[in-house]
Design an enzyme around this catalytic site. Structure first.
Site: not given
Ligand SMILES: [Zn+2]
Ligand SMILES: [Zn+2]
Ligand SMILES: [Zn+2]
Lengths: 531, 604
Positions: A192, A231, A233, A320
């Site tokens: 991120h 991931d 996210h 995740d």
């Molecule tokens: Zn994540």
């Molecule tokens: Zn991703």
């Protein structure tokens, strides 16, 4: 749902314009606040400083910085032949003495049970595994990617340097042909973190994969790299860093941004004008099981990778998506993760998120290590897992079909999209961005320009404003891509020289990846740091 | 007086120490078929003249276990394995394995129950196949041994004559495959080892020696002979451990040394870092199996005083000298068939043994062949066939006898250089490996491990002349202490006991366990009142108390004060943003060292 060419163009322009309108008023107000705040801050720091101040203030009158003719950096080393390598390189760096805070998901305990499982399995003893020891990444490695505010030391603390350094150790092992592939099972994570680093976003300060990519390019002359972010996210940091780079293909799987942090990663985010469709987002419906993710992998990701022919494939390997993860809502299993890594066959995987530290991580990590090492992972399973316990909803399957069709179409048309888009642009492409740092509660506004150069991908400038509850910071950064043309390099360096005389900025940065030269100028102390 | 005896592969060395001084030494040939005879011959040789009541302590180091395993003379063991989820157990290469359903997780929670019908089925198969020994090992059995206990109960009930060994009792450390191997060896060697111990006891009784008798372990610590029958595998590799402790005893305190034991065909290396012998990080390798047996990090390389020195083609018409890896016989100067490093050392005057004329001949033959790089047909099969070489050697010598001594000296220097470089580079690799040991914590990464040897300590009887060369290459001081030829026996004589204790506390489950003892106990039995407020200091205090008790049971209370904490960590177990409990791991040890009797003497 399908994005034809027209829609993309709309998306590209439209979003920017809309953002611009919305923020104009706010910007003005902010600017006033900042200048007021700066005055106060300057007075404060002046009184804090000792006698040394006078000398430094005197420097202001002179030419503060001298930029020599840019060099071209050291010659890259040739990567060794890896076809005979048999081992999987592994660095396990659980950072057992580091946490964001004692009960934060990113805490000491996160990889404890993973350690217990992989040590009890005896994985480190297997002849197919070579365990490496971490090292610290250098500040220059960080400067190749980030504009760290106020400086690198503030953003990249020791654990961050070790996590990034671990990736570099494995990159070397890979490039000298000691290992066939590698897995950096490290924390803290990084996907991120964006180019400008004002603070911690989504548990990340610096971007491990991006640091790895720039290191591979600089040291070994690798050009085409694909990053697949698995991931849950959206890998918004990695996406932002390579958004204008046609040599880096970024593909991210994630739970639909309408239902999960960071709220981005939609299909219309396709890359900068000259790198369209080199960013491929795959927003998955919540509850997608192994079946769905593997379907997208087979029908979309792998065909695009075959087409792109990257020299290296990196897996930004978050865990995740697991059906027990407390922060997301997907239904991926350890078997699914192992299968995904077997099919994707990344040259390197780097751990990202994954916070079901007891119910998922020990099993998922064992599965990934075995799959990468080419070993039998069929007996790896979570205590409560039974095959077939999660079935893909037929409505969601239709969504996946649409995603695959749309993105394949975008991919197929990529050169045409770039051509048509660039045609309509002037010398510079402007983009306004708003970035929120959830951990550190910072609101950042960016003004980004990309030189629309006919000879290269063009240099980038970022004018960034960070608003915190008590103070504001404004910085300016210039970035010269490693394969930039001479004109862009010269122009970018001029831009840096110009901006360091502009007192509106607290820090000005030059990131000349072509010359492998990195500078940070502190307006208050009038000091320049060169990496 | 103290007696130390090291039963090695070729010789058995013994030493008698009185008042911290070497009183007498003995060296006898080892009879591989009867180690007991070798041991007793050496014992008699050093102790013959003194009355038995003056002997205060006897320590043996023995290869008996190593030999049993190497010769495949160990007993057959049925392995009852409960692997649970993870690596496919089909990939293990253990013999006689019977896999059972059932699983524990990393915190000792049962995640799959045993299938008792399946256990019974397997036990009856084991019985029918005639196994009289069984090892029961479950993954994470050290975190919860219930499955191992239950299988043992069923074995006891259905096959009572079968002797059972449980994995969690053998080792409490994480690493299932190593624990399986360790448990297998423990079971396979126990009876034969016990018989060996009984014979020793009988022989000592016959000699009226009533002093306490100890056996040396691979970690350089002594274990009372009686107690050692419980842990026979810990005595493997005690030879290198004896040499290392010997070097420790014979060099200044607290220094960093590499211990070099040059034998006929191999050289054994060990490291002493700031006065502490370096341990193998995960345990010793035994036969084809990795185990959890604590041992010094030793490396054996295929170069020694009797290694065959030959000339080999290096391509493009060039030739090089090779040393080892095989041995054709003794050194040429000692009547052997081929040139060796010993001959080169003799030519250079670095050693006094052997016939100088023959040494010169041997080196001259190498010198002439390395010089004649043009004649191609001669070099073709050179260095390949030892038998042929022997014939040729005589002929060459006659033809090349006029070769000037300078060429011989140069060649001798090159041979010594090659041999010492092989040893020195192995030492450098060992240091590098130690530096490269994985780090799991920030402080471990930041802690710069950079030590280089101050001393190169030569022990054992082998080619001493090489030590100076190795030391020069490593920029260290060569050290050949007095009595270095029996340094191993001295090491055995003056080694002190070692002991480890690995305590784990889980305050959420309110239990603690000591890996070495294999019991899971309730925290309520300790004097800790509030588990939730427990700190590292409390955990460490409990560990220290348990270590003292354990030392008492081993009869080594006087060394409990030497115990140190090698590792202490605590993790908060967080559930939904709240701390639900804590996991403590405290590792303690009484490290390898010297008995005070010796130290006192050294300081005087
Ligand atoms: Zn994540
Ligand atoms: Zn991703
Ligand atoms: Zn350009």
């Amino acid at each position: 749902m399908k994005f034809g060419f027209g829609k993309i163009k709309d998306a590209l322009k439209g979003v920017a314009e809309k953002e611009e309108r919305e923020k104009e008023d706010e910007e003005e107000k902010r600017e006033r606040e900042i200048s007021e705040a700066r005055e106060v801050k300057e007075k404060m720091s002046e009184s804090e400083q000792g006698p040394g101040t006078i000398e430094e203030l005197n420097m202001e009158a002179k030419e503060p910085v001298k930029l020599n003719e840019p060099g071209s950096g050291p010659e890259p080393l040739a990567p060794a032949d890896r076809t005979k390598a048999e081992k999987t390189g592994l660095i396990f760096f659980p950072a057992f003495d580091w946490a964001i805070s004692p009960t934060h998901p990113e805490r000491e305990e996160r990889l404890l049970y993973t350690r217990d499982q992989i040590f009890e399995e005896g994985l480190m003893d297997l002849p197919q595994i070579a365990e490496y020891t971490p090292r610290l990444a250098g500040y220059k490695d960080i400067a190749r990617v980030h504009f760290c505010v106020p400086d690198i030391k503030a953003q990249a603390t020791t654990p961050h340097l070790i996590a990034a350094g671990s990736c570099l150790v494995l990159a070397d092992a890979l490039m000298v042909g000691e290992v066939k592939n590698a897995f950096a099972l490290v924390r803290p994570p990084g996907h991120h973190a964006m180019t400008v680093a004002h603070g911690n976003r989504g548990f990340c300060n610096i971007n491990n994969e991006a640091i790895l990519v720039e290191y591979l390019r600089r040291k070994y002359g690798i050009r085409r790299i694909a990053i697949v972010d698995t991931d849950v996210h959206h890998g918004d940091g990695t996406q932002e860093i390579f958004y204008n780079d046609p040599d880096v293909l970024f593909i991210s799987f994630h739970q639909d941004g309408r239902t999960l942090y960071p709220g981005s990663g939609f299909m219309n985010e396709l890359g900068g004008p000259k790198a369209l469709a080199r960013t491929i987002n795959i927003p998955l419906p919540p509850g997608t099981p192994d079946e769905g993710i593997l379907y997208v992998l087979d029908s979309l990701v792998l065909p695009i990778l075959r087409d792109f022919k990257p020299e290296l494939v990196l897996n930004s390997a978050g865990q995740d998506n697991h059906y027990t993860d407390p922060l997301a809502n997907m239904r991926f299993s350890a078997q699914g993760y192992a299968r995904l890594n077997e099919k994707l066959a990344p040259d390197m995987a780097v751990l990202e998120g994954g916070y079901a530290i007891q119910s998922a991580l020990p099993y998922v990590n064992t599965g990934i290590i075995l799959a990468m090492a080419g070993l039998d992972y069929s007996c790896v399973r979570e205590p409560d897992y039974t095959p077939g316990m999660f079935v893909q909803a037929s409505r969601d399957r239709k969504v996946l079909d649409e995603i695959v069709a749309t993105q394949l179409e975008n991919w197929k048309n990529r050169d045409f999209l770039v051509e048509e888009t660039v045609k309509g642009l002037g010398d510079f492409y402007h983009r306004k961005k708003q970035i929120f740092y959830d951990t550190d509660m910072i609101q950042e506004f960016q003004d980004e320009t990309i030189k629309m150069c006919p000879d290269c991908q063009g240099y980038v400038t970022i004018d960034s404003h960070a608003h915190r509850s008590i103070n504001d910071t404004r910085v300016f950064g210039v970035s010269v891509p490693i394969y930039a043309c001479k004109n862009c390099q010269a122009e970018a360096r001029e831009e840096y020289k110009k901006r360091i005389r502009d007192p509106v900025y607290e820090h000005v940065y030059l990131q000349d990846k072509k010359a492998d030269e990195y500078r940070a100028y502190d307006m208050r102390t009038k000091k320049e740091t060169v990496y | 007086m103290l007696i130390g005896i090291d039963v090695g592969g070729t010789t058995t060395d013994a030493v008698l120490i009185g008042n911290g001084e070497v009183y007498s030494t003995a060296k006898v040939a080892t009879e591989p078929q009867n180690l007991l005879i070798s041991l007793l011959t050496a014992l008699d040789a050093v102790s013959g003249e003194i009355p038995p009541e003056r002997i205060k302590r006897v320590v043996f180091s023995t290869t008996v276990i190593t030999n049993l395993i190497a010769e495949g003379k160990t007993d057959h063991v049925a392995l009852l394995l409960i692997p649970g989820p993870g690596l496919n157990p089909a990939s293990y290469n253990f013999p006689d394995s019977f896999f059972l359903k059932g699983a524990m997780d990393y915190r000792g929670r049962e995640i799959q129950a045993l299938d008792e019908a399946e256990v019974r089925e397997n036990v009856s198969r084991i019985r029918d196949l005639g196994f009289l020994r069984a090892a029961v090992v479950s993954k994470f059995g050290q975190r919860n041994p219930d499955h191992e206990f239950r299988v043992a109960e069923i074995l006891e009930e259905m096959h009572p004559e079968c002797k059972v060994e449980l994995g969690h009792r053998v080792s409490g450390k994480l690493n299932f495959p190593r624990r399986v191997a360790s448990t297998m060896f423990a079971s396979a060697t126990k009876e034969k080892y016990r018989a060996f111990v009984a014979e020793i006891k009988k022989a000592l009784a016959e000699r009226d020696i009533k002093a306490p008798v100890y056996i040396l372990k691979a970690d350089g610590g002594t274990l009372p002979l009686e107690k050692s029958t419980e842990f026979p595998v810990e005595t493997i590799f005690s030879g290198p451990a004896a040499s290392t402790i010997g070097a420790l005893a014979l060099t200044p305190e607290g220094q960093t040394s590499v211990v070099v034991d040059i034998g006929g065909t191999t050289t054994d290396l060990a490291l002493i870092l700031s006065g502490k012998p370096l341990m193998a990080s995960r345990g010793a390798k035994l036969d084809a199996f990795l185990t959890q047996v604590r041992a010094f990090a030793v490396r054996s390389i295929a170069v020694g005083g009797d290694s065959a020195v030959r000339v080999a083609e290096a391509g493009e018409g060039k030739r090089t000298i090779t040393v080892g890896p095989d041995r054709a016989g003794p050194a040429y100067c000692m009547g052997g068939p081929e040139p060796t490093p010993t001959d080169a050392l003799r030519v250079l005057g670095l050693i006094e043994i052997g016939d100088p004329g023959r040494a010169k001949e041997a080196v001259a033959s190498i010198a002439s062949r390395i010089a004649k790089t043009e004649s191609k047909d001669e070099g073709k099969d050179e260095g390949k066939d030892a038998g042929k070489d022997e014939d040729r050697l005589g002929a060459d010598i006659e033809a090349e006898y006029d070769y000037d001594t300078r060429a011989e000296t140069e060649t001798a220097c090159r041979i010594v250089d090659i041999a010492t470089e092989m040893i020195a580079s192995a030492v450098r690799e060992m240091f590098l490996e130690w530096e490269q040991e994985p780090a799991y914590r920030i402080w471990e990464v930041l802690q710069k491990k950079k030590e280089r040897p101050e001393n190169v300590v030569g022990v054992g009887g082998g080619a001493r002349g090489l030590i100076a060369g190795v030391a020069e290459k490593l920029n260290a001081r060569p050290l050949i202490p007095e009595h270095a030829e029996v340094g191993n026996a001295i090491g055995a004589a003056v080694a002190r006991p070692t002991l480890t204790l690995n305590l784990r506390i889980d305050t959420e489950q309110k239990v603690y366990s000591v890996a070495e003892e294999g019991e899971i106990l309730s925290l309520n039995t300790t004097d800790i009142s509030n588990f939730n407020k427990m700190r590292s200091e409390d955990a460490e205090a409990l560990a220290a108390k348990l270590l003292r008790e354990r030392a008492e049971r081993f009869g080594i209370s006087e060394y409990a004060g030497e115990a140190e904490i090698t590792h202490s960590e605590v993790f908060n177990v967080v559930k939904g943003w709240l701390t639900a409990g804590r996991l403590f791991d405290v590792n303690m040890q009484i490290p390898a060292g010297l008995i005070p009797e010796w130290k006192r003497r050294e300081k005087a």
